[in-house]
Design a protein around this motif. Sequence first.
Motif, PDB file in Angstrom:
ATOM      1  N   ASP A   1       0.043   3.840  -7.374  1.00  0.00           N
ATOM      2  CA  ASP A   1      -1.073   4.650  -7.858  1.00  0.00           C
ATOM      3  C   ASP A   1      -1.279   4.458  -9.353  1.00  0.00           C
ATOM      4  O   ASP A   1      -2.416   4.449  -9.833  1.00  0.00           O
TER       5      ASP A   1
ATOM      6  N   MET B   1      -3.057   1.053  -9.728  1.00  0.00           N
ATOM      7  CA  MET B   1      -4.442   1.117  -9.301  1.00  0.00           C
ATOM      8  C   MET B   1      -5.297   1.956 -10.250  1.00  0.00           C
ATOM      9  O   MET B   1      -6.486   1.652 -10.454  1.00  0.00           O
ATOM     10  N   ASN B   2      -4.742   2.991 -10.837  1.00  0.00           N
ATOM     11  CA  ASN B   2      -5.490   3.771 -11.819  1.00  0.00           C
ATOM     12  C   ASN B   2      -5.873   2.897 -13.014  1.00  0.00           C
ATOM     13  O   ASN B   2      -6.998   2.963 -13.506  1.00  0.00           O
TER      14      ASN B   2
ATOM     15  N   TRP C   1      -3.565   7.271  -3.593  1.00  0.00           N
ATOM     16  CA  TRP C   1      -4.560   6.873  -4.596  1.00  0.00           C
ATOM     17  C   TRP C   1      -5.939   7.022  -3.962  1.00  0.00           C
ATOM     18  O   TRP C   1      -6.173   6.524  -2.856  1.00  0.00           O
TER      19      TRP C   1
ATOM     20  N   LEU D   1      -0.654  -3.913  -2.364  1.00  0.00           N
ATOM     21  CA  LEU D   1      -1.301  -3.932  -3.677  1.00  0.00           C
ATOM     22  C   LEU D   1      -2.450  -4.932  -3.695  1.00  0.00           C
ATOM     23  O   LEU D   1      -3.538  -4.635  -4.200  1.00  0.00           O
TER      24      LEU D   1
ATOM     25  N   ALA E   1      -5.432  -3.526  -1.922  1.00  0.00           N
ATOM     26  CA  ALA E   1      -6.101  -2.486  -2.690  1.00  0.00           C
ATOM     27  C   ALA E   1      -6.888  -3.078  -3.855  1.00  0.00           C
ATOM     28  O   ALA E   1      -8.010  -2.646  -4.150  1.00  0.00           O
ATOM     29  N   LEU E   2      -6.327  -4.068  -4.510  1.00  0.00           N
ATOM     30  CA  LEU E   2      -7.018  -4.696  -5.637  1.00  0.00           C
ATOM     31  C   LEU E   2      -8.281  -5.407  -5.171  1.00  0.00           C
ATOM     32  O   LEU E   2      -9.301  -5.422  -5.876  1.00  0.00           O
TER      33      LEU E   2
ATOM     34  N   LEU F   1     -11.575  -3.537  -5.236  1.00  0.00           N
ATOM     35  CA  LEU F   1     -12.268  -3.283  -6.510  1.00  0.00           C
ATOM     36  C   LEU F   1     -13.498  -4.175  -6.670  1.00  0.00           C
ATOM     37  O   LEU F   1     -14.377  -3.882  -7.468  1.00  0.00           O
TER      38      LEU F   1
END
Length: 540
Positions: A267, A270-271, A305, A317, A320-321, A324
């Motif tokens: 998290d 990612m923030n 997140w 990860l 999740a990236l 974006l």
Amino acid sequence: MPNTSTESLNTTVTTSSVPTSPASASLASMPKDTATIFNPAKPNIARESSQADVSQANTNQPYHHKANHNQNRSIEQSSDATLANSATIDAPVNAAPKIGFVSLGCPKALVDSERIITELSRDGYQVASDYEGADLVVVNTCGFIESAVQESLDAIGEAISKNGKVIVTGCLGKEADKIRAMHPAVLSVTGAHAYDEVITAVSQHVPKPKRDIDSNYDPKIDLINEAGIKLTPSHYAYLKISEGCNHRCTFCIIPSLRGDLVSRPIDSVMNEAMALKNAGVKELLIISQDTSAYGLDLKYKTSFWNGMPLKSKFYDLCQALNDLGIWVRLHYVYPYPHVDKVVELMGEKKLLPYLDIPFQHASHSVLKAMKRPAHSENTLARIKAWREICPDIVIRSTFVVGFPGETEEDFQCLLDWLVEARLDRVGAFTYSEVEGAVANDLPNHVPEDIKQERYERLMTIQQEISAQKLQEKVGKTLMVLVDEIDEEEGIAICRSYADAPEIDGHVYVDEITAQVKVGQFLTVTIDDASEYDLFASYKG
């Protein structure tokens, strides 16, 4: 164990010319030395003084096709980058104290510098543009090999002679006695990623401004966005996901400098990634000492997140990236089996199909002496499988030439491996001793002239491979990211998915219009290629 060449080489902060690419120099359509004029990181950064760089100079390799991935910043460059990347900050008035910053070493060290500068800015300090105008100077050092140690000691000495008030941090900070013996005037010495200690030391020697003392002071700290202040161009940024390393490669002292693997919770990562995207970043360069080991120390702990559960795990990860919607480039990846799943994401166009993997050698005996975790046959099979999953994948690596005990047979094994692997990007450097490394005590060190000769043979073979692979791109269309514009020549200096900043090649796009800006994506047609660069046209 990190990409060793990345960690080990640094640039000195002086003006220097750079050798041209032989192919680039021969192109009549290019009126200037492309390797010198069109370097996106060109301000006053000289080439390295290390053994490896001498080798490259002798073989006339262009600056961008090199082993290291350093991100040195002089005091002037730190100030310029801070101003360029903090336009939303209402800067404090001139009464606020000014801190000069010299940052040496790899991208991991640069991220440390960025964090310290951000925190100092939030406390109301300004970043000085020269030694004379600084109330104090922070030198973030590199200590990976002896040439880097000497460069750091020289930088400390320069700061002391030109300013007098100096705080030292970074990897060389572990050798505090050595620093103080040579430079007893330093005010404070801390180790790598010692953010709080540096901030405390600065405030002790240069107290931060207070409202009741300076009524004009207003830092507007709420206007410094979550991404912080970056020392890279505003359209790309390094995102560090972990510190330290659990490997014990015999030529490396990173664990003694930065400790064992310590991953950031997902998290937190990612923030920061989201904040960077919101700040206008178009490309994230994921860095650590061992990226594919991310989360191992956390036992892949689940965090939340954006209301969703995520595991602190390499694959999760990467997924999740991808969400974006910007470029994500992976550096310092070990070829573990679970990387195969990440390559599948690349094949689905969910990540840039680019892997930076420090193979370091191919000979069994040399890899065993290095205590490297992979064997050459395994990596060849894995590379083949990756290309089947993702035909467009680009693989970059670095290799050590002349490691203690390396025979001619070992070296020929490496050359044969390179011919079969046909890697897209290769940097190499000759072995040099690192104080405290186990490899120093190994028998049968290779003479310097033989190291040099082997280096030149390796680079000659790889140059041919690179030229062939780039020729295959002629006539195709590519999306590129604009790093710099030469307005006089009407040329945009860009990078494709295959090119990491400052270590890989470029795509030079001619006849651009005034509407083309730095940080913009363009779709271009490849017209020509040299050994390391592509030349393209843009129709608007």
